[in-house]
Design a protein around this motif. Structure first.
Motif, short mmCIF file in Angstrom:
data_model
loop_
_atom_site.label_atom_id
_atom_site.label_comp_id
_atom_site.label_asym_id
_atom_site.label_seq_id
_atom_site.Cartn_x
_atom_site.Cartn_y
_atom_site.Cartn_z
N LYS A 29 0.78 -1.17 0.31
CA LYS A 29 -0.18 0.15 0.14
C LYS A 29 0.73 1.28 0.23
O LYS A 29 0.40 2.17 -0.60
N LYS A 37 0.76 6.08 -7.12
CA LYS A 37 -0.16 6.54 -6.39
C LYS A 37 -1.16 7.39 -7.09
O LYS A 37 -2.50 7.23 -7.10
N ILE A 38 -0.76 8.21 -7.95
CA ILE A 38 -1.63 9.27 -8.91
C ILE A 38 -2.52 8.41 -9.80
O ILE A 38 -3.64 8.64 -9.79
N ASP A 40 -3.46 5.05 -9.35
CA ASP A 40 -4.46 4.17 -8.69
C ASP A 40 -5.59 5.35 -8.19
O ASP A 40 -6.75 5.03 -8.21
N ALA A 41 -5.30 6.30 -7.65
CA ALA A 41 -6.17 7.48 -7.23
C ALA A 41 -7.08 7.98 -8.39
O ALA A 41 -8.27 8.05 -8.28
N GLU A 42 -6.60 8.16 -9.81
CA GLU A 42 -7.38 8.56 -10.90
C GLU A 42 -8.29 7.19 -11.41
O GLU A 42 -9.48 7.48 -11.61
N ASP A 44 -9.47 5.09 -9.01
CA ASP A 44 -10.56 4.86 -8.09
C ASP A 44 -11.57 5.91 -8.42
O ASP A 44 -12.75 5.68 -8.23
N ALA A 45 -11.08 7.21 -8.77
CA ALA A 45 -12.11 8.11 -8.98
C ALA A 45 -13.13 8.00 -9.96
O ALA A 45 -14.10 8.06 -10.23
#
Length: 58
Positions: A29, A37-38, A40-42, A44-45
């Motif tokens: 994680k 990280k960016i 994965d965040a995109e 998820d969004a």
């Protein structure tokens, strides 16, 4: 006859195994680069937006 087991050793071994599993999860994680990280965040969004758009209002 049943095998004699030292409960302290069993509990400690179980605790070590649990701690090891948690450490593996934390490394996966938190041990990522900024672009990962960016990305994965995109993702998820995007997934959340898709799910929110498909949600039925009751």
């Amino acid at each position: 006859m049943a095998e004699i087991v030292n409960l302290k050793r069993v509990k400690k071994a179980r605790a070590r195994a649990d701690a090891q599993a948690e450490a593996v999860a934390n490394r996966a994680k938190h041990g990522r680069t900024r672009p990962e990280k960016i990305r994965d965040a995109e993702a998820d969004a995007k997934r959340n937006a898709l799910l929110d758009g498909a949600r039925k209002d009751t």
